[in-house]
Motif scaffolding. Structure first.
Motif, PDB file in Angstrom:
ATOM      1  N   ALA B 180       0.839  -1.204   0.000  1.00 19.37           N
ATOM      2  CA  ALA B 180       0.000   0.000   0.000  1.00 19.37           C
ATOM      3  C   ALA B 180       0.876   1.257   0.000  1.00 19.37           C
ATOM      4  O   ALA B 180       0.657   2.178  -0.801  1.00 19.37           O
ATOM      5  CB  ALA B 180      -0.927  -0.009   1.222  1.00 19.37           C
ATOM      6  N   ALA B 181       1.877   1.283   0.882  1.00 13.26           N
ATOM      7  CA  ALA B 181       2.726   2.478   1.009  1.00 13.26           C
ATOM      8  C   ALA B 181       3.554   2.697  -0.267  1.00 13.26           C
ATOM      9  O   ALA B 181       3.695   3.839  -0.738  1.00 13.26           O
ATOM     10  CB  ALA B 181       3.632   2.340   2.229  1.00 13.26           C
ATOM     11  N   GLU B 182       4.073   1.623  -0.816  1.00 12.38           N
ATOM     12  CA  GLU B 182       4.873   1.714  -2.038  1.00 12.38           C
ATOM     13  C   GLU B 182       4.059   2.355  -3.165  1.00 12.38           C
ATOM     14  O   GLU B 182       4.532   3.238  -3.876  1.00 12.38           O
ATOM     15  CB  GLU B 182       5.281   0.293  -2.463  1.00 12.38           C
ATOM     16  N   HIS B 183       2.826   1.887  -3.300  1.00  8.41           N
ATOM     17  CA  HIS B 183       1.936   2.415  -4.325  1.00  8.41           C
ATOM     18  C   HIS B 183       1.646   3.904  -4.079  1.00  8.41           C
ATOM     19  O   HIS B 183       1.709   4.721  -5.007  1.00  8.41           O
ATOM     20  CB  HIS B 183       0.640   1.604  -4.320  1.00  8.41           C
ATOM     21  N   LEU B 184       1.353   4.256  -2.839  1.00  3.62           N
ATOM     22  CA  LEU B 184       1.010   5.642  -2.527  1.00  3.62           C
ATOM     23  C   LEU B 184       2.201   6.569  -2.759  1.00  3.62           C
ATOM     24  O   LEU B 184       2.048   7.675  -3.300  1.00  3.62           O
ATOM     25  CB  LEU B 184       0.490   5.749  -1.078  1.00  3.62           C
ATOM     26  N   VAL B 185       3.401   6.114  -2.378  1.00  4.34           N
ATOM     27  CA  VAL B 185       4.609   6.906  -2.629  1.00  4.34           C
ATOM     28  C   VAL B 185       4.822   7.075  -4.139  1.00  4.34           C
ATOM     29  O   VAL B 185       5.106   8.171  -4.624  1.00  4.34           O
ATOM     30  CB  VAL B 185       5.833   6.249  -1.947  1.00  4.34           C
ATOM     31  N   ALA B 186       4.617   5.980  -4.893  1.00  4.01           N
ATOM     32  CA  ALA B 186       4.779   6.043  -6.357  1.00  4.01           C
ATOM     33  C   ALA B 186       3.769   7.000  -6.995  1.00  4.01           C
ATOM     34  O   ALA B 186       4.028   7.594  -8.046  1.00  4.01           O
ATOM     35  CB  ALA B 186       4.636   4.645  -6.965  1.00  4.01           C
ATOM     36  N   ARG B 187       2.600   7.151  -6.332  1.00  2.00           N
ATOM     37  CA  ARG B 187       1.573   8.071  -6.839  1.00  2.00           C
ATOM     38  C   ARG B 187       1.826   9.489  -6.368  1.00  2.00           C
ATOM     39  O   ARG B 187       0.965  10.355  -6.521  1.00  2.00           O
ATOM     40  CB  ARG B 187       0.174   7.623  -6.377  1.00  2.00           C
ATOM     41  N   GLY B 188       2.979   9.733  -5.707  1.00  2.00           N
ATOM     42  CA  GLY B 188       3.351  11.088  -5.316  1.00  2.00           C
ATOM     43  C   GLY B 188       2.852  11.520  -3.947  1.00  2.00           C
ATOM     44  O   GLY B 188       2.970  12.692  -3.590  1.00  2.00           O
ATOM     45  N   ARG B 189       2.294  10.580  -3.172  1.00  2.00           N
ATOM     46  CA  ARG B 189       1.800  10.939  -1.834  1.00  2.00           C
ATOM     47  C   ARG B 189       2.980  10.882  -0.845  1.00  2.00           C
ATOM     48  O   ARG B 189       3.875  10.070  -0.991  1.00  2.00           O
ATOM     49  CB  ARG B 189       0.686   9.981  -1.383  1.00  2.00           C
TER      50      ARG B 189
END
Lengths: 337, 337
Positions: B180-189
């Motif tokens: 979840a965190a990896e995806h959110l970081v990749a989305r710029g969050r």
């Protein structure tokens, strides 16, 4: 043995090992550990047995103990996990805590059986102190008799009518279907679908709900149509697709989860709720008011878990218990109907 | 007795009653009904015992039988019903069917205990053939040792690391939080909330999920903030109200059910998903794609129930089993993030 070979599991310890270490008979070990006829055993022997059991890590056998002491602390609930559903799962957890506090252990027995007597025999083999059933199918007269002959005093069930040989809490699922149909008829709907989930374990609840809706329809100009669905997007999408040809203007959707799934399929298919079709759920879950439009639902007023625990304890200890108030239902009207 | 006085419950039938009616010793009754040392008993005696047992409706005691026969057909799963949740409830039901088919009975043991050894002792008293735990907390080395000494050969658990004395299926809940965190970081969050449900039984899962998210944040410029919630509209409404002052731009919502509840509260509070806050759930339930916007979720690729049943059977029969593939996770990207 090589240093990093897997360790052998420890050998099974039996009461014979305890007897050998303590220098007493197995019967003496049993008297001490199962708290029966302890008067026959001297304090020093008793202490020797307890020390040996402790040293070996021996756990007495609950069923053997209950066999000898004539009691068990097990309460058995026949049910699959998914049949319990979200509403009842918190209630069941609270009941488990209540019984835990009173020294009982609850196990959920998920076995499926061809008939009630076969099921009762499997439960009886575990020698629980009580069996608490959420639906009345569990206790046929023959099944209740078998359980009582196995010494199980606490037979408690939700049932539409008093059951022979079991303590009954009146709960007629027909009331749920009737409340839904009554409301839909009062809102001017005349062609009512009743969803029948195909998931296992639910027909004990869906059949009487359907019957309740039919009873109301019979005394009005409305009709009731049973419609089979599964809890999948495919199944409800197919239903939404053929909806126009069914010519129905309302649906009682078994519960809130099926209602939410169906409303989403209606939306995708361009069918308006409540204009084209009124929708009613059941259980009044948190998600009912999250729907758009918010979902009309039927709230079930179940007895508190403390009441159930107290009733089970009375049945186990005295063989009888105070009557419990019947389960009644309340319709919560929202914008979906 | 008045005609409509309540019927007395039938008297408890014991093996002594069977012995008396058949004119044999209790030991003989035990040999016949528990299928042990049956060679010691003649066919005619055997038939007499079976007829007497049948006539009296006597059910043999499973635990007594397992004690004598050295085997039990019980598989115990320590868990509360609500901790199982909707995803796993169907999977658990399927597992129960698989084991049923193989002659085993599954019971769910909902008792709560101060520590693992106390829990293990309570389970051991029931003398199951196997204990299957969904989280690794159940099998400390001491607890596993105690269970093995009670003769329980089938110890199986999902766990992040191999457990001493139990068969382990690798399943690290940290992977879920990390995905979840990896995806959110990749989305710029950059400022990620992780929901921590306060409902009981869930911390065994929420704590490692949080740790996984923190691990990803540590190797980026993102921060992770743990946020406690309960599964009620009030609790998430309060969170939505103070959301602006928290200064967060993303949330991993523990699972899809908490995510759906939170998204509804965001909507009521005028907070836009995904513009103001990206939301990720877990379990990839049917309801994830029903959300508006549809919910990004983490799918758990659990082993098939047949694999688990086969592994349990191997452990029970042989004390060892083939390794099972680790549980991995897949992020399903939808419009909420």
């Amino acid at each position: 043995m090589a240093k990093d070979a897997p360790a052998q599991p420890p050998r099974t310890i039996t009461s014979a090992d305890v007897a050998r270490l303590a220098g007493v008979s197995r019967a003496t070990v049993s008297f001490v550990l199962n708290d029966t006829q302890a008067h026959r055993v001297s304090e020093s022997t008793r202490a020797r047995v307890l020390t040996a059991a402790n040293q070996l890590g021996y756990v007495p056998h609950a069923a053997a103990r209950s066999l000898r002491a004539g009691r068990s602390n097990l309460v058995l609930m026949p049910s699959s996990v998914s049949a319990i559903g979200r509403l009842v799962s918190d209630w069941v957890d609270d009941l488990h805590s209540e019984l835990d506090r009173r020294g009982y252990t609850v196990v959920l027995h998920a076995g499926r059986f061809p008939d009630a007597v076969t099921a009762a025999r499997a439960w009886a083999e575990l020698r629980p102190a009580a069996v608490f059933a959420l639906s009345e199918d569990s206790f046929t007269p023959e099944a209740a008799d078998l359980l009582q002959r196995a010494g199980i005093r606490g037979l408690l069930a939700f049932a539409a009518r008093p059951l022979a040989g079991a303590h009954t809490i009146a709960f007629d699922h027909a009331d749920i279907g009737a409340a839904a149909a009554e409301h839909l008829v009062a809102r001017g709907r005349r062609r009512i679908a009743v969803l029948m989930p195909q998931e296992r374990g639910l027909s004990a609840f869906s059949e009487p709900r359907l019957a309740g809706a039919r009873r109301i329809a019979a005394s009005s100009t409305a009709t009731v149509t049973a419609v089979e669905v599964s809890y999948t997007q495919d199944s409800v999408a197919q239903l939404a697709e053929r909806w126009p040809e069914l010519g129905l203007d309302a649906v009682f959707a078994y519960n809130d989860e099926y209602a939410a799934l169906l409303m989403h399929a209606f939306q995708n298919a361009g069918i308006s709720v409540p204009e084209d079709v009124a929708v009613v759920g059941a259980d009044d879950l948190v998600l009912a008011s999250l729907q758009r439009p918010p979902l009309t639902s039927i709230r079930l007023n179940l007895p508190g878990p403390g009441v159930i625990a107290e009733t089970l304890q009375q049945l186990i200890e005295h063989g009888t218990a105070e009557p419990v108030d019947p389960v009644d239902v309340t319709l919560i009207h929202r914008a979906s109907s």
